[in-house]
Write a protein that holds these residues in place. Structure first.
Motif, PDB file in Angstrom:
ATOM      1  N   GLU A  33       0.822  -1.217   0.000  1.00 41.51           N
ATOM      2  CA  GLU A  33       0.000   0.000   0.000  1.00 41.51           C
ATOM      3  C   GLU A  33       0.849   1.257   0.000  1.00 41.51           C
ATOM      4  O   GLU A  33       0.464   2.285  -0.567  1.00 41.51           O
ATOM      5  N   ARG A  34       2.009   1.184   0.641  1.00 40.16           N
ATOM      6  CA  ARG A  34       2.907   2.343   0.699  1.00 40.16           C
ATOM      7  C   ARG A  34       3.794   2.448  -0.529  1.00 40.16           C
ATOM      8  O   ARG A  34       4.601   3.382  -0.646  1.00 40.16           O
ATOM      9  N   GLY A  35       3.690   1.480  -1.431  1.00 36.46           N
ATOM     10  CA  GLY A  35       4.485   1.501  -2.651  1.00 36.46           C
ATOM     11  C   GLY A  35       5.945   1.164  -2.459  1.00 36.46           C
ATOM     12  O   GLY A  35       6.798   1.548  -3.274  1.00 36.46           O
ATOM     13  N   LEU A  36       6.274   0.429  -1.410  1.00 37.37           N
ATOM     14  CA  LEU A  36       7.661   0.080  -1.136  1.00 37.37           C
ATOM     15  C   LEU A  36       8.126  -1.079  -2.010  1.00 37.37           C
ATOM     16  O   LEU A  36       7.363  -1.990  -2.328  1.00 37.37           O
ATOM     17  N   ASP A  37       9.386  -1.023  -2.414  1.00 31.97           N
ATOM     18  CA  ASP A  37      10.009  -2.119  -3.155  1.00 31.97           C
ATOM     19  C   ASP A  37      10.578  -3.084  -2.122  1.00 31.97           C
ATOM     20  O   ASP A  37      11.590  -2.795  -1.479  1.00 31.97           O
ATOM     21  N   VAL A  38       9.910  -4.215  -1.947  1.00 32.06           N
ATOM     22  CA  VAL A  38      10.220  -5.118  -0.844  1.00 32.06           C
ATOM     23  C   VAL A  38      10.900  -6.395  -1.345  1.00 32.06           C
ATOM     24  O   VAL A  38      10.513  -6.965  -2.371  1.00 32.06           O
ATOM     25  N   VAL A  39      11.896  -6.818  -0.595  1.00 27.96           N
ATOM     26  CA  VAL A  39      12.564  -8.103  -0.838  1.00 27.96           C
ATOM     27  C   VAL A  39      12.128  -9.055   0.274  1.00 27.96           C
ATOM     28  O   VAL A  39      12.196  -8.713   1.459  1.00 27.96           O
ATOM     29  N   VAL A  40      11.675 -10.253  -0.099  1.00 30.09           N
ATOM     30  CA  VAL A  40      11.106 -11.198   0.857  1.00 30.09           C
ATOM     31  C   VAL A  40      11.848 -12.532   0.798  1.00 30.09           C
ATOM     32  O   VAL A  40      12.228 -12.986  -0.289  1.00 30.09           O
ATOM     33  N   ALA A  41      12.031 -13.155   1.947  1.00 28.18           N
ATOM     34  CA  ALA A  41      12.602 -14.505   1.998  1.00 28.18           C
ATOM     35  C   ALA A  41      11.970 -15.271   3.148  1.00 28.18           C
ATOM     36  O   ALA A  41      11.566 -14.688   4.151  1.00 28.18           O
ATOM     37  N   ASP A  42      11.875 -16.603   2.982  1.00 27.14           N
ATOM     38  CA  ASP A  42      11.291 -17.416   4.042  1.00 27.14           C
ATOM     39  C   ASP A  42      12.015 -18.742   4.166  1.00 27.14           C
ATOM     40  O   ASP A  42      12.868 -19.081   3.342  1.00 27.14           O
ATOM     41  N   TYR A  43      11.646 -19.482   5.212  1.00 33.28           N
ATOM     42  CA  TYR A  43      12.242 -20.809   5.437  1.00 33.28           C
ATOM     43  C   TYR A  43      11.273 -21.622   6.286  1.00 33.28           C
ATOM     44  O   TYR A  43      10.720 -21.119   7.267  1.00 33.28           O
ATOM     45  N   PRO A  44      11.070 -22.911   5.931  1.00 34.79           N
ATOM     46  CA  PRO A  44      10.072 -23.729   6.639  1.00 34.79           C
ATOM     47  C   PRO A  44      10.613 -24.409   7.888  1.00 34.79           C
ATOM     48  O   PRO A  44      11.797 -24.762   7.957  1.00 34.79           O
ATOM     49  N   PHE A  45       9.734 -24.618   8.853  1.00 35.99           N
ATOM     50  CA  PHE A  45      10.103 -25.322  10.073  1.00 35.99           C
ATOM     51  C   PHE A  45      10.362 -26.807   9.818  1.00 35.99           C
ATOM     52  O   PHE A  45      11.116 -27.439  10.566  1.00 35.99           O
ATOM     53  N   ASP A  46       9.723 -27.383   8.781  1.00 36.51           N
ATOM     54  CA  ASP A  46       9.884 -28.829   8.574  1.00 36.51           C
ATOM     55  C   ASP A  46      11.205 -29.192   7.907  1.00 36.51           C
ATOM     56  O   ASP A  46      11.446 -30.353   7.588  1.00 36.51           O
ATOM     57  N   ASP A  47      12.085 -28.187   7.722  1.00 34.47           N
ATOM     58  CA  ASP A  47      13.422 -28.464   7.200  1.00 34.47           C
ATOM     59  C   ASP A  47      14.486 -27.885   8.126  1.00 34.47           C
ATOM     60  O   ASP A  47      15.590 -27.581   7.718  1.00 34.47           O
ATOM     61  N   HIS A  48      14.112 -27.755   9.398  1.00 33.39           N
ATOM     62  CA  HIS A  48      14.994 -27.124  10.371  1.00 33.39           C
ATOM     63  C   HIS A  48      15.266 -28.099  11.517  1.00 33.39           C
ATOM     64  O   HIS A  48      14.348 -28.711  12.056  1.00 33.39           O
ATOM     65  N   GLY A  49      16.540 -28.263  11.876  1.00 33.93           N
ATOM     66  CA  GLY A  49      16.947 -29.299  12.808  1.00 33.93           C
ATOM     67  C   GLY A  49      16.211 -29.310  14.130  1.00 33.93           C
ATOM     68  O   GLY A  49      15.641 -30.337  14.534  1.00 33.93           O
ATOM     69  N   LYS A  50      16.188 -28.195  14.855  1.00 29.99           N
ATOM     70  CA  LYS A  50      15.591 -28.190  16.185  1.00 29.99           C
ATOM     71  C   LYS A  50      14.086 -28.427  16.122  1.00 29.99           C
ATOM     72  O   LYS A  50      13.523 -29.153  16.954  1.00 29.99           O
ATOM     73  N   SER A  51      13.408 -27.842  15.145  1.00 28.45           N
ATOM     74  CA  SER A  51      11.962 -28.037  15.059  1.00 28.45           C
ATOM     75  C   SER A  51      11.617 -29.464  14.667  1.00 28.45           C
ATOM     76  O   SER A  51      10.610 -30.006  15.118  1.00 28.45           O
ATOM     77  N   ILE A  52      12.457 -30.102  13.861  1.00 24.72           N
ATOM     78  CA  ILE A  52      12.224 -31.493  13.479  1.00 24.72           C
ATOM     79  C   ILE A  52      12.318 -32.402  14.706  1.00 24.72           C
ATOM     80  O   ILE A  52      11.459 -33.268  14.928  1.00 24.72           O
ATOM     81  N   LEU A  53      13.356 -32.220  15.523  1.00 26.17           N
ATOM     82  CA  LEU A  53      13.506 -33.110  16.690  1.00 26.17           C
ATOM     83  C   LEU A  53      12.441 -32.827  17.747  1.00 26.17           C
ATOM     84  O   LEU A  53      12.145 -33.680  18.583  1.00 26.17           O
ATOM     85  N   MET A  54      11.820 -31.637  17.684  1.00 24.08           N
ATOM     86  CA  MET A  54      10.732 -31.292  18.603  1.00 24.08           C
ATOM     87  C   MET A  54       9.371 -31.693  18.058  1.00 24.08           C
ATOM     88  O   MET A  54       8.362 -31.477  18.722  1.00 24.08           O
ATOM     89  N   GLU A  55       9.342 -32.288  16.862  1.00 17.23           N
ATOM     90  CA  GLU A  55       8.081 -32.589  16.187  1.00 17.23           C
ATOM     91  C   GLU A  55       7.227 -31.321  16.036  1.00 17.23           C
ATOM     92  O   GLU A  55       6.006 -31.346  16.164  1.00 17.23           O
ATOM     93  N   ALA A  56       7.908 -30.230  15.761  1.00 17.15           N
ATOM     94  CA  ALA A  56       7.246 -28.934  15.587  1.00 17.15           C
ATOM     95  C   ALA A  56       7.445 -28.492  14.135  1.00 17.15           C
ATOM     96  O   ALA A  56       8.185 -27.550  13.853  1.00 17.15           O
ATOM     97  N   LYS A  57       6.753 -29.156  13.240  1.00 16.54           N
ATOM     98  CA  LYS A  57       7.037 -28.982  11.819  1.00 16.54           C
ATOM     99  C   LYS A  57       6.072 -28.060  11.082  1.00 16.54           C
ATOM    100  O   LYS A  57       6.248 -27.790   9.897  1.00 16.54           O
ATOM    101  N   TYR A  58       5.046 -27.592  11.758  1.00 16.04           N
ATOM    102  CA  TYR A  58       4.133 -26.649  11.111  1.00 16.04           C
ATOM    103  C   TYR A  58       4.803 -25.283  10.974  1.00 16.04           C
ATOM    104  O   TYR A  58       5.450 -24.807  11.905  1.00 16.04           O
ATOM    105  N   GLY A  59       4.610 -24.647   9.821  1.00 11.62           N
ATOM    106  CA  GLY A  59       4.929 -23.237   9.716  1.00 11.62           C
ATOM    107  C   GLY A  59       6.244 -22.866   9.084  1.00 11.62           C
ATOM    108  O   GLY A  59       6.925 -23.685   8.445  1.00 11.62           O
ATOM    109  N   TYR A  60       6.627 -21.612   9.294  1.00  6.87           N
ATOM    110  CA  TYR A  60       7.764 -21.021   8.601  1.00  6.87           C
ATOM    111  C   TYR A  60       8.156 -19.725   9.301  1.00  6.87           C
ATOM    112  O   TYR A  60       7.425 -19.199  10.142  1.00  6.87           O
TER     113      TYR A  60
END
Length: 461
Positions: free
Chosen positions: A367-394
């Motif tokens: 809405e503000r007309g900003l030129d935005v750069v975005v990046a993400d990463y999933p929990f189901d490919d992350h070591g600590k979240s995998i061993l915690m069975e916490a795989k939902y999300g990002y």
């Protein structure tokens, strides 16, 4: 007519009101707090943040016990003792409430247990005593109340509000939850996890419309995986009680449907608590949604009167209400405080997975007309979240290309409400992704998941 004059008068003893009164009292001698609630303490302590999170945490522990086999554990039985959960909540909340009561009832303030109504631009009438109260400045901090939309039969049908759900000392067999906002979702999952059959009906295409569509979809999937019967994109037709059961008639995809349960929970939002305040007599203007209009210093259209918290918005968040109250009181005593910086705000939804945000949203950036750069990463490919069975999300972060600085972040996953604060600090300090990559992100932790989108952002900027 008996009257009394004060330097500063606060209507409402919740988080915003207490913050304003405390701040005003630093330089003003005669500060009054008017509160006619059955209990002192405000929504957050008594019927909001603290009781709900106490119950939600108990339900999370129970849920982990039910998931024991995933962790190689054998826990033959685990059930909710609702009476014990309720008692724990009462004890926990009393610790917070007693401290707030002590502060409000201290000699620093004139506590008035009455209902106040403006009868002129600088005069209040107290309902019980008939006394007139005048002041140099006023603060309206009366919070919000449950909203009962115009759904045929809803007002006439006895139903629960969040107050009732938070006060349960027994396990409901089944509950229909009307709504898909933050309160609706947090308490729907709580009820489901302690053992109730939950049917949730949301009018919008997605639950949690306060969050991003991506976040909402993750929570929806988790709800359905936990066997909450979730209906979205519906139209509520009517509500009725049929014998001992509650029945909700609605349409979905053009088809007539109905839900039946032993209890009905109206979680269709809240509205500003302004009824009976006499705002028109005080010259205080409101928005169409009922919120009191304020400027950057929380001043209303009557320069003597301020408003803060849920009654003025724009966000129903406790820490924001506190900052607003402090800003208002400082301005009233002649200072020029920094207004609340909503560009660095944080927010948390305490579902599981949690949803947490910091800064401005991607929609706001567009809405503000900003030129935005975005990046993400999933929990189901992350070591600590995998061993915690916490795989939902990002985790997701975005930066303004023109400045290179982070302007927003979102975390959907395990302990997101804790994880978001590293981004909140970064945003408040004006950090870039490259700045944050200087941090020692310890392995294996949940927090180190931020380093992956930050690396991608740094490469693109």
């Amino acid at each position: 007519m008996d009257s009394e004059h004060f330097d500063f008068v606060v209507i409402g003893g919740g988080s915003a009101g207490y913050a304003a009164a405390r701040t005003a009292r630093e330089t003003k001698n005669k500060v009054a707090i008017i509160d006619d609630g059955a209990e002192l303490g405000g929504l957050c302590i008594l019927r909001g943040c603290m009781p709900s999170k106490t119950l939600i945490y108990s339900a999370e522990v129970l849920h982990l016990a039910h998931e024991a086999e995933k962790f190689g554990l054998k826990i033959p039985t685990a059930t909710a003792d609702m009476a014990a959960i309720h008692q724990r909540k009462l004890v926990t909340i009393e610790d917070f409430a007693s401290y707030r009561r002590e502060q409000l009832e201290s000699e620093r303030f004139h506590l008035i247990r009455d209902r106040a109504t403006f009868i002129a631009e600088k005069t209040l009438l107290l309902a019980k005593s008939g006394k007139h109260i005048t002041a140099d400045h006023f603060m309206i901090a009366t919070g919000s109340v449950v909203n009962t939309p115009d759904v045929p039969g809803l007002a006439e049908t006895p139903h629960w509000t969040s107050d009732d759900v938070l006060d349960l000392d027994f396990l409901p067999e089944s509950v229909i939850v009307l709504g898909g906002g933050i309160v609706a979702c947090e308490l729907a999952q709580f009820l489901n996890r302690v053992g109730s059959k939950v049917i949730q009906i949301q009018r919008s295409p997605l639950i949690l419309k306060e969050t991003s569509p991506d976040a909402a979809k993750v929570v929806e999937q988790a709800f359905r995986d936990e066997e909450i019967e979730l209906h979205t994109d519906t139209q509520l037709v009517s509500v009725e009680k049929d014998g001992e059961a509650f029945v909700v008639h609605f349409t979905q995809n053009g088809k007539a449907q109905q839900a039946r349960a032993a209890h009905l929970f109206n979680a269709l939002g809240r509205k500003p608590n302004t009824s009976g305040l006499g705002l028109a007599a005080a010259g205080v203007e409101t928005r169409p949604n009922g919120q009191i209009m304020v400027n950057h210093f929380q001043q209303t259209s009557n320069s003597r009167i301020y408003a803060a918290g849920d009654v003025s918005g724009p966000f129903e968040i406790v820490h924001i209400a506190i900052i607003q109250g402090e800003v208002a009181a400082k301005h009233a005593r002649g200072e020029s405080p920094d207004p609340v910086n909503y560009n660095t705000r944080t927010g948390v939804v305490f579902t599981d997975p949690q949803v947490a945000t910091a800064g401005i949203s991607l929609a706001e950036a567009a809405e503000r007309g900003l030129d935005v750069v975005v990046a993400d990463y999933p929990f189901d490919d992350h070591g600590k979240s995998i061993l915690m069975e916490a795989k939902y999300g990002y985790v997701k972060a975005w930066a303004d290309r023109s400045t290179g600085k982070l302007i927003g972040a979102e975390c959907v996953g395990k302990d997101a409400g804790e994880l978001i604060h590293s981004m909140a600090v970064a945003l408040s300090l004006g950090a870039t992704p490259a700045d944050l990559l200087k941090v020692h992100w310890y392995h294996p932790t949940l927090s180190e998941i931020w380093s992956y989108p930050l690396e991608d952002l740094a490469d693109e900027l």
